[in-house]
Design an enzyme around this catalytic site. Structure first.
Site, PDB file in Angstrom:
ATOM      1  N   ASP A  30       0.813  -1.219   0.000  1.00  0.00           N
ATOM      2  CA  ASP A  30       0.000   0.000   0.000  1.00  0.00           C
ATOM      3  C   ASP A  30       0.847   1.270   0.000  1.00  0.00           C
ATOM      4  OD1 ASP A  30      -2.251  -1.528  -0.083  1.00  0.00           O
ATOM      5  OD2 ASP A  30      -3.182  -0.671   1.715  1.00  0.00           O
TER       6      ASP A  30
ATOM      7  N   ASN B 133      -4.794  -1.957  -4.229  1.00  0.00           N
ATOM      8  CA  ASN B 133      -6.027  -2.071  -3.442  1.00  0.00           C
ATOM      9  C   ASN B 133      -5.930  -1.158  -2.227  1.00  0.00           C
ATOM     10  OD1 ASN B 133      -8.540  -2.921  -2.701  1.00  0.00           O
ATOM     11  ND2 ASN B 133      -7.936  -4.985  -2.081  1.00  0.00           N
TER      12      ASN B 133
ATOM     13  N   ASP C  63     -11.067  -2.580  11.856  1.00  0.00           N
ATOM     14  CA  ASP C  63     -10.003  -3.483  11.405  1.00  0.00           C
ATOM     15  C   ASP C  63      -9.589  -4.444  12.507  1.00  0.00           C
ATOM     16  OD1 ASP C  63     -10.117  -2.323   8.986  1.00  0.00           O
ATOM     17  OD2 ASP C  63      -8.217  -1.248   9.113  1.00  0.00           O
TER      18      ASP C  63
ATOM     19  N   GLU D  90     -11.202  -4.761   1.930  1.00  0.00           N
ATOM     20  CA  GLU D  90     -10.443  -5.493   0.919  1.00  0.00           C
ATOM     21  C   GLU D  90     -11.262  -6.631   0.315  1.00  0.00           C
ATOM     22  OE1 GLU D  90      -9.255  -3.953   3.408  1.00  0.00           O
ATOM     23  OE2 GLU D  90      -7.145  -3.393   3.121  1.00  0.00           O
TER      24      GLU D  90
ATOM     25  N   HIS E 171      -5.093  -9.008   3.504  1.00  0.00           N
ATOM     26  CA  HIS E 171      -4.017  -9.184   4.486  1.00  0.00           C
ATOM     27  C   HIS E 171      -4.534  -9.551   5.876  1.00  0.00           C
ATOM     28  CE1 HIS E 171      -4.444  -4.692   5.733  1.00  0.00           C
ATOM     29  NE2 HIS E 171      -5.444  -5.014   4.955  1.00  0.00           N
ATOM     30  N   ARG E 172      -5.649  -8.919   6.267  1.00  0.00           N
ATOM     31  CA  ARG E 172      -6.130  -9.194   7.634  1.00  0.00           C
ATOM     32  C   ARG E 172      -6.736 -10.591   7.758  1.00  0.00           C
ATOM     33  NH1 ARG E 172      -4.537  -5.038   9.912  1.00  0.00           N
ATOM     34  NH2 ARG E 172      -4.748  -3.011   8.934  1.00  0.00           N
TER      35      ARG E 172
ATOM     36  N   LYS F 205       0.392  -6.364   1.972  1.00  0.00           N
ATOM     37  CA  LYS F 205      -0.337  -5.086   1.896  1.00  0.00           C
ATOM     38  C   LYS F 205       0.077  -4.165   3.038  1.00  0.00           C
ATOM     39  CE  LYS F 205      -4.913  -3.445   0.668  1.00  0.00           C
ATOM     40  NZ  LYS F 205      -5.192  -2.243   1.426  1.00  0.00           N
TER      41      LYS F 205
END
Ligand code: DC
Length: 679
Positions: free
Chosen positions: A52, A95, A331, A359, A403-404, A441
């Site tokens: 990112d 993204n 998040d 995402e 990613h999460r 990311k």
């Protein structure tokens, strides 16, 4: 970074040590943009190095900013001072919502007054993430914004003519209930309007994710812009004459959302007398996700904190179930959904509608993947409720280029610690994470960092052994398997060779068993990627020399030398797994290996391969004498009294005489797939 199709985590049982967090994504991309828009140069320390931030840096460069890496995550950014240096550009923003939204706003304002045309695109998912509310606000200001795809979504073009005027007499209205990034983007961009009077921004709808807007306000202040906030979070005033002023130097905090995985890890798996230490964020953090710590405490985590550190250990166990409005920490709330797997009752996370436009649709994704693990999950438009598994299942977790999702999934590997029914610790199941690279990311080294502090029982760490005679291609096969699986690699021959090299250097006789064993036990040998050092000296080439190989073959017949190297070899068995090659990996050192391969090739074939290898290094060699030498070495390895070279009874044999390396790797990966519980 693990750029492989999947990464298997063994069951994890403990955590201890210290992690240093990468820089905050939200702060990094905001300060990059602010530094790029400000006049003069700004030095940014501890900037996040990730997908990112890479797209933001690339965009700034295309817009005429300078970006100079200073090493150690520091960058010097030369800004454009609010004047377009480039009037046309195509920007690809991956993204990264933190790049797409504020760049769209800033470039729309600049193009509207200074003239220009800028296209902003991203990956397919970026084109499904809404931006319409921001576009509406920008059009309200008089900016020209073209939808290049679906209305309300990227890709976009922003354009205008030099000398154009913005409509600044009315308050700027923006919706706040889909993404707070629309408001943040406007606030970051509006100083470019160069207004002669105060500018007002009014939020319609309930503003979500307020802490992210708070970060925007704090960072604007660092760049000399004091935005006033009135009427709660509904009205913002930008004073007349606001202009970005570089603070000169700025330090980026560690990422509080990234911290959440380690807070959870500590709460589940760190002992109170040896907490997991997390450096980079603490109670002075300006990031909203630091509030995750309170939620983790409510679930039972024992947390101590300082200005920029946290120490976390298990408090209540099992964790306490939670009912929480997570609007302020969308998040980090994903991490709570994972902690819910270790709780004493179902946990309900509410007011998380924004998960659906991140995402991926994170509510659907999380529900689907948690069910694979055995959890019972209820999900609605804006909530998720997670009941811990009654029986955990080994699962291949899809990560949706999110990613999460990948970082969260890793916490499922702590399953042997979960309480089931009235029982205590459980045998545990492995967890497969598909496309682990997506963590890049925001946290490219997430898994390496995790493996630095998380521990497994040795018996749970999978081992693949590759034994076979000299020059059968074991080393090449083992290295390729380790790379494909993300596992560690043990080239056990290198330990015998290093002992031989040390003996040659120290003048120790080839039959002085006791002295050789002492050398073996005290080897200061380090493997680091392609480099091998012995006592600090690079010895990669020296180890491969023929005289060292010959002596290694002789001294490896000595029982005391083998015994001295045994413990050293066992120490290579660590998370996430090991591929070990040698002569007795499957028979003696790792008899419980999950897959044992015995690799062979005809003596002729092996002699030819060795010949090619030597010639390519510029070393003269004769095939016949190489073959005789190989056969003598095989005979010695096969006939020695201790740990002779032979296939383990449960080994699978592979004659690779007629196979390429890639073909051999595919055969073994096929065998491995059959032994894994992932279907
Ligand atoms: O695989 P290699 O050629 O690097 O091994 C060097 C010598 O060490 C080889 O002649 C046999 C010995 N060896 C051993 O006895 N046991 C092992 N596990 C690995 C190597």
């Amino acid at each position: 970074m693990y750029d492989i199709p999947f990464l298997d985590l063994p069951p994890l049982r403990r955590a201890a040590g210290t992690v240093r967090l990468p820089g905050s994504k939200s702060i990094s991309n905001r300060v990059l943009l602010l530094a790029g828009l400000a006049e003069g140069s700004t030095t940014l320390h501890d900037l996040l190095d990730s997908d990112d931030t890479a797209v933001m840096l690339d965009a700034l460069r295309r817009l005429g900013c300078t970006a100079e890496p200073l090493g150690d995550c520091a960058w010097r950014i030369g800004g454009i001072g609010g004047r377009l240096a480039v009037h046309e550009a195509e920007l690809f923003l991956g993204n990264a919502g933190t790049a797409m939204r504020p760049l769209a706003a800033a470039l729309a304002l600049l193009a509207a007054t200074q003239g220009g045309s800028f296209t902003l695109r991203g990956v397919a998912r970026m084109h499904e993430r809404p931006i319409g509310d921001l576009v509406d606000a920008l059009r309200g200001l008089g900016c020209a914004v073209d939808d290049l795809g679906c209305s309300g979504f990227p890709p976009l073009r922003v354009r205008g003519e030099a000398g154009g005027r913005l409509r600044l007499d009315q308050p700027v209205r923006v919706r706040g209930d889909v993404s707070s990034q629309f408001l943040s983007a406007l606030l970051l961009a509006l100083p470019l309007a160069d207004a002669a009077h105060d500018l007002h921004v009014e939020v319609t709808g309930e503003l979500i994710s307020k802490p992210y807007v708070a970060i925007t306000l704090k960072l604007l202040a660092r760049f000399g812009i004091a935005v006033a906030r009135d009427d709660g979070w509904r009205r913002f005033t930008l004073p007349a004459g606001s202009r970005y002023r570089s603070p000169g130097t700025l330090h980026v905090e560690g990422d509080a959302s990234s911290a959440s995985y380690f807070v959870a890890l500590g709460a589940i798996a760190a002992q109170p007398d040896a907490p997991l230490r997390i450096e980079g964020v603490g109670h002075d953090s300006i990031q909203g996700d630091i509030a995750f710590v309170d939620a983790a405490r409510a679930m039972g985590a024992a947390v101590r904190s300082g200005p920029n550190w946290l120490e976390v250990a298990r408090g209540a166990w099992p964790l306490r179930a939670l009912q929480l409005d997570c609007n302020a920490i969308p998040d980090a709330a994903m991490t709570l959904a994972m902690m819910a797997l270790y709780a004493d009752a179902p946990t309900r996370l509410a007011n998380i509608g924004s998960w659906r436009v991140k995402e991926t649709d994170r509510i659907d994704a999380m529900a689907t993947e948690l069910r694979k693990l055995g959890a019972t999950v209820q999900a609605g438009a804006d909530f998720i409720e997670v009941e811990p598994p009654a029986a955990w299942r080994a699962a291949a977790i899809a990560t949706y280029d999110d990613h999460r999702m990948a970082m969260c999934a890793s916490l499922a590997a702590l399953n042997p610690l979960a309480r089931r029914g009235s029982g205590g610790a459980q045998p545990g199941v492995p967890v497969r994470i598909l496309d682990p690279r997506c963590v890049a990311k925001t946290f490219p080294d997430y898994f390496e960092t995790l493996f630095g502090v998380a521990g497994a029982d040795a018996g749970d760490v999978p081992v693949i052994t590759v034994d076979g005679p000299t020059a059968s291609g074991k080393g090449t096969l083992a290295a390729a398997l380790a790379a494909r699986l993300g596992y560690r690699l043990l080239d056990s021959g290198a330990l015998y060779r290093a002992t031989a090299l040390a003996a040659l250097r120290d003048g120790v006789a080839a039959d002085d068993e006791a002295a050789l064993a002492r050398l073996a036990a005290g080897l200061a040998l380090r493997f680091d990627g392609a480099s091998v050092t012995l006592g600090g000296d690079e010895v990669g080439d020296a180890l491969r020399s023929e005289d060292v190989g010959l002596l290694a073959s002789r001294i490896s017949a000595l029982p005391a030398v083998r015994a001295a190297l045994h413990g050293l070899q066992l120490g290579f068995r660590s998370v996430p797994g090991l591929v070990a090659d040698g002569r007795d990996m499957g028979t003696v050192v790792f008899p419980d290996a999950a897959l044992k391969v015995f690799l062979t090739a005809g003596a002729e074939q092996r002699a030819m391969r060795r010949h090619k290898q030597l010639i390519s290094k510029g070393i003269d060699a004769n095939i016949d004498s190489l073959r005789a030498d190989l056969e003598a070495r095989d005979a010695r390895d096969r006939n020695r009294a201790v740990a002779p070279l032979r296939a383990a009874e449960d080994a699978l044999s592979l004659d690779n005489s007629a196979l390429t390396v890639d073909e051999s790797v595919e055969v073994v990966l096929g065998w491995w797939a059959q032994r894994r519980p992932f279907g």
